[in-house]
Design a protein around this motif. Structure first.
Motif, short mmCIF file in Angstrom:
data_model
loop_
_atom_site.label_atom_id
_atom_site.label_comp_id
_atom_site.label_asym_id
_atom_site.label_seq_id
_atom_site.Cartn_x
_atom_site.Cartn_y
_atom_site.Cartn_z
N ALA A 67 -2.31 6.31 4.81
CA ALA A 67 -1.52 6.63 3.61
C ALA A 67 -1.84 8.02 3.06
O ALA A 67 -0.92 8.81 2.80
N PRO A 68 -3.13 8.37 2.88
CA PRO A 68 -3.40 9.73 2.38
C PRO A 68 -3.00 10.82 3.37
O PRO A 68 -2.57 11.91 2.96
N VAL A 69 -3.13 10.53 4.67
CA VAL A 69 -2.71 11.50 5.69
C VAL A 69 -1.20 11.73 5.61
O VAL A 69 -0.72 12.86 5.65
N THR A 70 -0.46 10.63 5.49
CA THR A 70 1.00 10.72 5.38
C THR A 70 1.40 11.47 4.12
O THR A 70 2.35 12.27 4.12
N ILE A 123 0.84 -1.20 0.00
CA ILE A 123 0.00 0.00 0.00
C ILE A 123 0.88 1.25 0.00
O ILE A 123 0.66 2.20 -0.76
N ILE A 124 1.90 1.25 0.86
CA ILE A 124 2.80 2.39 0.97
C ILE A 124 3.57 2.61 -0.33
O ILE A 124 3.72 3.75 -0.80
N ALA A 125 4.06 1.54 -0.91
CA ALA A 125 4.82 1.66 -2.16
C ALA A 125 3.97 2.26 -3.27
O ALA A 125 4.44 3.11 -4.04
N SER A 126 2.72 1.82 -3.34
CA SER A 126 1.82 2.33 -4.38
C SER A 126 1.54 3.81 -4.19
O SER A 126 1.56 4.59 -5.14
N ARG A 127 1.29 4.20 -2.95
CA ARG A 127 0.93 5.59 -2.66
C ARG A 127 2.12 6.54 -2.80
O ARG A 127 1.98 7.68 -3.28
N ALA A 128 3.30 6.07 -2.39
CA ALA A 128 4.49 6.94 -2.37
C ALA A 128 5.36 6.81 -3.60
O ALA A 128 6.33 7.55 -3.75
N GLY A 129 5.05 5.86 -4.49
CA GLY A 129 5.86 5.66 -5.68
C GLY A 129 7.22 5.06 -5.37
O GLY A 129 8.21 5.36 -6.04
N LEU A 130 7.26 4.16 -4.38
CA LEU A 130 8.52 3.53 -3.97
C LEU A 130 8.70 2.20 -4.69
O LEU A 130 7.73 1.52 -5.03
#
Length: 432
Positions: free
Chosen positions: A346-349, A165-172
Motif C-alpha cells: 500500500a505505501p509503495v503504491t 486496507i486499500i480503501a483506507s490508504r487511498a481514500g476510496l
C-alpha cells in the motif's frame, strides 16, 4: 537484503512451503515449526509475532474465524443446513452442474456483502450435505465455491480484507469499489461458471434413483429445533448487519463475530463445550503459524525489498505499471497471504501514484486490489477462505490435497487475471 537473517528467513519460508506442497508432513505442523524457526533465527520475535499489527498474527482474522465457527456450530444443530441442501437440490432438479452453478452464484453474491471466510463457513456445510445426498465428490464443489468467494469478495470494500486496507490508504469509498470493480467481477463470475463446467465435468454424474429420492423429500422435515433456528437466524442477521455497517459502527468484524457467538450461546440451550468442539482449531493454528512466518519476511525486509524492486521496474509508465502491479500481485498473493502483502504494498503504491501525478481514476489501486484478491485463488494457501475450506473438508473425511486444489487454482487465476488485464486496459487507457 544482504544480511543473514533475511536469507535465513527466505530459506525457512521456502522450506516450509515445499513441505506443505509435498504433504509429507501435516501443514499445521509445518506452519508451527516454521514459525518456531523464524523466532529461533531471530527473523522475528515474540513482540512482533504476538503484538505487531504490521508483522504479527492477525488476531482479527483468528477471532473472526473462531466466532463464526461457533455460530455455525450452533446452526448445525437446528437442521438448517440439511434444509438448505434439500431446497437447493430440488430447485436445481438434482442436476449436478445446476447445483454447482447455484452454489457458486450464491457464494459470490454473499462474499460481496460478508467477508469471504464467513461465506464459505456458511456454504461449506450445505455443500457437503448436497454432495452426500447426490452421491457426488465434494471436492470439486468446495473448490469452485472458494474460487467464487475470492472473485465475489473483490467487488466491494467489505468483501475482502485487502480492500479495506486499500480503501483506507487511498481514500476510496464503498461506492468507488462498486463502480470500478463490480462490473469486471460480474464478467469474471460468468467466466468462472464456464471454467467450472469444463474443469469439473467428470464430477457431474446424474443419478436417477438419488434424484427421485431427493425430489420426494420435504425440506421442512429436516428442521430439528425450530426455536434454536429462530434464535440462530436472528443472531446471524445481527452479525451480518454488523459486518455491512462496519464503516458506520467502526466495530471490527472479529468483535462482531465474538459478540454474536457469545449472545447466541447465552440465549440458547446450546452447551458451550459442544459449541467449542465445532471450532476448527487446527485451521486457526495453521493461520497463526503462517502469519508468524510471513511476519519474519516482513521484519527482515524481504517483502519490502521485493516491493522496491517492483517499484523500480514500473518506473513512471502508468499503463505498464498498472499491468505489472496487477500481474505481480496475483503471483505473490498466491504464495503469501494477501493481507500482509497488501499492507506492505500500500505505501509503495501510494508513492507510485504520487510520482505519476495522481494516476487517473485510481487505476494503480484497482490493479493492486484485483491482483491481490484474484491471486488468492492460485494455491491452496493463497487466501484465508482456501485454508478454511481445506480444514472443513479434512474434518469431514473428504480431504483436498494441496495439488488437487492448486492444479485448478492456477488455471482459474491465469484466466481471470488475463480477462482483468483486458478490462483495465480497455476501461482506463483505451477508452479512459
Amino acid at each position: 537484503m544482504n544480511d543473514f537473517h533475511s536469507w535465513a528467513a527466505v530459506v525457512v519460508f521456502v522450506g516450509a512451503y515445499a513441505l506443505i506442497i509435498s504433504e509429507k508432513i501435516h501443514r499445521v505442523a509445518v506452519a508451527l515449526g516454521g514459525a518456531g524457526l523464524m523466532m529461533a533465527i531471530r527473523a522475528t520475535d515474540d513482540k512482533s509475532a504476538f503484538y505487531s499489527e504490521r508483522s504479527g498474527i492477525d488476531w482479527n482474522v483468528i477471532f473472526l474465524l473462531m466466532g463464526m465457527m461457533m455460530i455455525v456450530g450452533v446452526l448445525k444443530k437446528t437442521g438448517m443446513f440439511e434444509y438448505l441442501a434439500i431446497w437447493s437440490v430440488k430447485r436445481a432438479r438434482a442436476k449436478p452442474f445446476r447445483v454447482m452453478a447455484m452454489l457458486v452464484v450464491i457464494t459470490a453474491v454473499a462474499s460481496a456483502l460478508l467477508d469471504n471466510v464467513t461465506t464459505v463457513l456458511l456454504i461449506a456445510p450445505v455443500t457437503l450435505l448436497v454432495c452426500e445426498r447426490l452421491g457426488l465428490p465434494a471436492a470439486p464443489f468446495l473448490i469452485a465455491e472458494v474460487f467464487a468467494s475470492n472473485v465475489g469478495g473483490t467487488s466491494t470494500l467489505v468483501g475482502d480484507p485487502p480492500n479495506i486496507i486499500i480503501a483506507s490508504r487511498a481514500g476510496l469509498t464503498f461506492n468507488d469499489f462498486l463502480v470500478h470493480l463490480t462490473p469486471i467481477v460480474a464478467v469474471l463470475l460468468l467466466v468462472l461458471l464456464a471454467l467450472c463446467r469444463v474443469l469439473f465435468r467428470k464430477a457431474f454424474v446424474y443419478d436417477d434413483d438419488r434424484a427421485v429420492e431427493i425430489m420426494a423429500l420435504e425440506e421442512r422435515e429436516a428442521i430439528r429445533d425450530p426455536r434454536l433456528l429462530v434464535q440462530g437466524l436472528i443472531v446471524l442477521t445481527l452479525v451480518v448487519a454488523g459486518f455491512v455497517l462496519h464503516p458506520v459502527l467502526r466495530y471490527e468484524p472479529s468483535i462482531v463475530a465474538l459478540l454474536g457467538a457469545g449472545l447466541l450461546i447465552a440465549i440458547s440451550t446450546a452447551e458451550t463445550g459442544e459449541v467449542l468442539k465445532e471450532v476448527e482449531w487446527p485451521t486457526l493454528a495453521f493461520f497463526a503459524g503462517l502469519f508468524i512466518m510471513i511476519g519474519g519476511l516482513i521484519d527482515t525486509g524481504v517483502i519490502s525489498e521485493i516491493s522496491r524492486q517492483l517499484a523500480d521496474l514500473i518506473g513512471g509508465n502508468e499503463l505498464g505499471g498498472s499491468l505489472t502491479l496487477l500481474s505481480a500481485s496475483a503471483v505473490l498473493s498466491g504464495v503469501v497471504d494477501n493481507i500482509p502483502y497488501v499492507a506492505t504494498m500500500a505505501p509503495v503504491t501510494s508513492d507510485l501514484v504520487r510520482d505519476m501525478g495522481g494516476a487517473s481514476d485510481h487505476v494503480m489501486w484497482w490493479a493492486l486490489a484485483l491482483g491481490a484478491d484474484l491471486g488468492g485463488n492460485a494455491t491452496a494457501i493463497g487466501a484465508s477462505a482456501n485454508v478454511v475450506v481445506l480444514g472443513i473438508a479434512e474434518r469431514n473425511r473428504q480431504p483436498i490435497s494441496f495439488w488437487q486444489f492448486t492444479k485448478y487454482g492456477l488455471i482459474v487465476t491465469a484466466v481471470t487475471v488475463a480477462v482483468t488485464i483486458g478490462y483495465v486496459w480497455l476501461r482506463y487507457f483505451a477508452f479512459g
